[in-house]
Motif scaffolding. Structure first.
Motif, PDB file in Angstrom:
ATOM      1  N   ALA A  89       0.690  -1.242  -0.074  1.00  0.00           N
ATOM      2  CA  ALA A  89       0.040   0.110   0.049  1.00  0.00           C
ATOM      3  C   ALA A  89       0.829   1.295   0.050  1.00  0.00           C
ATOM      4  O   ALA A  89       1.021   2.012   1.058  1.00  0.00           O
ATOM      5  N   ARG A  90       1.694   1.612  -1.152  1.00  0.00           N
ATOM      6  CA  ARG A  90       2.357   2.673  -1.242  1.00  0.00           C
ATOM      7  C   ARG A  90       1.840   3.842  -1.722  1.00  0.00           C
ATOM      8  O   ARG A  90       2.079   5.135  -1.191  1.00  0.00           O
ATOM      9  N   SER A  91       0.877   3.662  -2.537  1.00  0.00           N
ATOM     10  CA  SER A  91       0.040   4.873  -3.225  1.00  0.00           C
ATOM     11  C   SER A  91      -1.152   4.811  -2.452  1.00  0.00           C
ATOM     12  O   SER A  91      -1.734   4.015  -2.047  1.00  0.00           O
ATOM     13  N   THR A  92      -1.679   6.251  -2.683  1.00  0.00           N
ATOM     14  CA  THR A  92      -2.760   6.646  -2.104  1.00  0.00           C
ATOM     15  C   THR A  92      -4.020   5.900  -2.719  1.00  0.00           C
ATOM     16  O   THR A  92      -4.823   5.461  -2.009  1.00  0.00           O
ATOM     17  N   LYS A  93      -3.860   5.347  -4.347  1.00  0.00           N
ATOM     18  CA  LYS A  93      -5.083   4.862  -4.703  1.00  0.00           C
ATOM     19  C   LYS A  93      -5.053   3.399  -4.230  1.00  0.00           C
ATOM     20  O   LYS A  93      -6.186   2.566  -3.939  1.00  0.00           O
ATOM     21  N   GLN A  94      -3.870   2.691  -3.779  1.00  0.00           N
ATOM     22  CA  GLN A  94      -3.719   1.501  -3.427  1.00  0.00           C
ATOM     23  C   GLN A  94      -4.434   1.332  -1.833  1.00  0.00           C
ATOM     24  O   GLN A  94      -4.997   0.284  -1.496  1.00  0.00           O
ATOM     25  N   LYS A  95      -3.987   2.398  -0.877  1.00  0.00           N
ATOM     26  CA  LYS A  95      -4.705   2.279   0.172  1.00  0.00           C
ATOM     27  C   LYS A  95      -6.169   2.484   0.149  1.00  0.00           C
ATOM     28  O   LYS A  95      -6.793   1.861   0.965  1.00  0.00           O
ATOM     29  N   ALA A  96      -6.567   3.487  -0.862  1.00  0.00           N
ATOM     30  CA  ALA A  96      -8.042   3.444  -0.905  1.00  0.00           C
ATOM     31  C   ALA A  96      -8.719   2.288  -1.082  1.00  0.00           C
ATOM     32  O   ALA A  96      -9.907   1.736  -0.786  1.00  0.00           O
ATOM     33  N   ARG A  97      -7.907   1.402  -1.928  1.00  0.00           N
ATOM     34  CA  ARG A  97      -8.520   0.196  -2.578  1.00  0.00           C
ATOM     35  C   ARG A  97      -8.647  -0.948  -1.447  1.00  0.00           C
ATOM     36  O   ARG A  97      -9.794  -1.458  -1.308  1.00  0.00           O
ATOM     37  N   ASP A  99      -8.899  -0.237   1.561  1.00  0.00           N
ATOM     38  CA  ASP A  99      -9.992   0.287   2.871  1.00  0.00           C
ATOM     39  C   ASP A  99     -11.262  -0.150   1.988  1.00  0.00           C
ATOM     40  O   ASP A  99     -12.224  -0.374   2.949  1.00  0.00           O
ATOM     41  N   ARG A 100     -11.370   0.230   0.580  1.00  0.00           N
ATOM     42  CA  ARG A 100     -12.816  -0.188   0.182  1.00  0.00           C
ATOM     43  C   ARG A 100     -13.064  -1.818   0.218  1.00  0.00           C
ATOM     44  O   ARG A 100     -14.308  -2.264   0.484  1.00  0.00           O
ATOM     45  N   ILE A 101     -12.249  -2.694   0.427  1.00  0.00           N
ATOM     46  CA  ILE A 101     -12.203  -4.067   0.317  1.00  0.00           C
ATOM     47  C   ILE A 101     -12.742  -4.434   1.822  1.00  0.00           C
ATOM     48  O   ILE A 101     -13.753  -5.054   1.947  1.00  0.00           O
ATOM     49  N   ARG A 102     -11.883  -3.880   2.789  1.00  0.00           N
ATOM     50  CA  ARG A 102     -12.410  -3.938   4.022  1.00  0.00           C
ATOM     51  C   ARG A 102     -14.046  -3.253   4.302  1.00  0.00           C
ATOM     52  O   ARG A 102     -14.625  -4.289   5.059  1.00  0.00           O
ATOM     53  N   ASP A 103     -14.593  -2.264   3.780  1.00  0.00           N
ATOM     54  CA  ASP A 103     -15.754  -1.751   3.874  1.00  0.00           C
ATOM     55  C   ASP A 103     -16.736  -3.085   3.086  1.00  0.00           C
ATOM     56  O   ASP A 103     -17.729  -3.168   3.767  1.00  0.00           O
ATOM     57  N   MET A 104     -16.333  -3.541   2.111  1.00  0.00           N
ATOM     58  CA  MET A 104     -17.241  -4.505   1.300  1.00  0.00           C
ATOM     59  C   MET A 104     -17.170  -5.562   2.139  1.00  0.00           C
ATOM     60  O   MET A 104     -18.333  -6.236   2.298  1.00  0.00           O
TER      61      MET A 104
END
Length: 362
Positions: A89-97, A99-104
């Motif tokens: 999780a180096r990029s902001t996009k990867q971190k957001a992805r 987090d989205r998986i955890r929400d799902m």
């Protein structure tokens, strides 16, 4: 204001004529309502139409819910496969992805309510079913049944109708041997096994402290279904919408409708070849009623129904016996709608009884 009519509770909510109805009568709902309110597992839903419209939209909503859950599951599966590859999780996009998986993963869906599955094996039925000869019965000087003779056959689908207190349940109790007639005889064929689902016997038969699973095991621990499969009592309960956690709870934890459904399951598990249903639509949910109606269409045996539910009678019977004056039972061919047409033709001037709203009692 409140009134009771044909088992329906009518509540006037305004002097302008708005009505709130609580009823099992599906014909009545279809004819007089323009909005349906449904309470489903703690949530309230509204449908702007009559009962037929509600059924259509309810089915569409369930299809959409199933499709949404499948789509969610597919996306989540692909995202989890990506996560298993160990991305950093180096990029902001990867971190957001991530987090989205955890929400799902934490997202919850209300499961689409399961469908009651009535699938029990039958048993052979002989030519001689039930023969009633010159049956009479009365109480306190009043004749309920007057010289009734009829021989039920294996394919009979008979509806018994009449006003409250006319003697319908008394006749069923005479057939099942719970009440002796004042005169006449009842003969039951040697192959006959009667399943009796009535208004009151579940109150006696149900031990409120007994576990649901133990109550059913009193009939059988293994059940043979219509297609020859052998399943456990627990699996049969699941088919009747009793999940595992509910199966080991005491019966007093069940709602009134759930107790009725449990008692119906016990009756059907005994594999009757003559099924007597005395007011079966009382406290059974609409879904169970629809499945029961389908089950009766394929039932290999004799069916006797006592009911005020016009829709249920139209779906399940092809002969009417109506209680008339003096305890006489008159036979009419056809279902309930055919019977009504005959009565209208015979008495064209007779009008339907009006609905009367009575003042609420103090």
């Amino acid at each position: 204001m409140r009134c009771r009519w044909n088992g329906c509770r009518v509540i006037s909510t305004a002097t302008g004529g708005a009505l709130l109805l609580i009823t099992h009568d599906r014909y009545f709902l279809d004819r007089v309502t323009n909005r349906i309110l449904e309470i489903d597992r703690g949530d309230l839903y509204t449908y702007s139409g009559n009962y037929a419209y509600y059924l259509e939209k309810k089915a569409e909503a369930e299809e959409v819910a199933v499709s949404s859950q499948r789509k969610h599951a597919g996306v989540l599966r692909r995202e989890l496969e990506w996560l298993k590859r160990g991305p950093k999780a180096r990029s902001t996009k990867q971190k957001a992805r991530i987090d989205r998986i955890r929400d799902m993963q934490s997202q919850e869906f209300k499961q689409v309510q399961g469908r009651v599955d009535i699938s029990t094996a039958g048993r052979r039925i002989g030519k001689k079913v039930i023969e009633l000869s010159h049956i009479s019965k009365g109480y306190n000087g009043r004749t309920l049944i007057n010289d009734f003779t009829y021989s039920f056959n294996p394919e009979d689908r008979v509806g018994i109708i009449g006003s409250n207190g006319s003697g319908k349940s008394t006749l069923m109790n005479i057939i099942t041997g719970q009440v002796e007639p004042d005169s006449g005889t009842v003969e039951i064929g040697s192959t006959i096994h009667i399943g009796y689902f009535d208004q009151h016997s579940d109150d006696v038969a149900l031990n409120e402290e007994q576990r649901v699973i133990d109550y059913l095991k009193g009939v059988a621990e293994l059940v043979k279904t219509a297609d020859g499969e052998v399943i456990t009592a627990s699996q049969m309960l699941e088919r009747f919408l009793f999940p595992p956690n509910q199966q080991y709870a005491p019966i007093h934890k069940l709602s009134g409708g759930e107790k009725r459904r449990l008692f119906l399951l016990r009756v059907l598990m005994s594999a009757p070849n003559v099924l007597i249903l005395d007011e079966p639509t009382n406290d059974l949910d609409v879904q169970t009623l629809a499945v029961l109606e389908d089950y009766l269409e394929e039932f290999n045996g004799c069916v006797i129904v006592v009911s005020h539910d016009r829709y249920f009678l139209d779906r399940t019977i092809d002969t009417i016996f109506a209680f008339e004056a003096g305890g006489r039972l008159r036979q009419y061919p056809g279902n309930y709608s055919v019977y009504l047409d005959y009565k209208k033709t015979r008495n064209p001037q007779k009008r339907r009884r009006p609905i009367v709203l009575l003042p609420k009692q103090p």
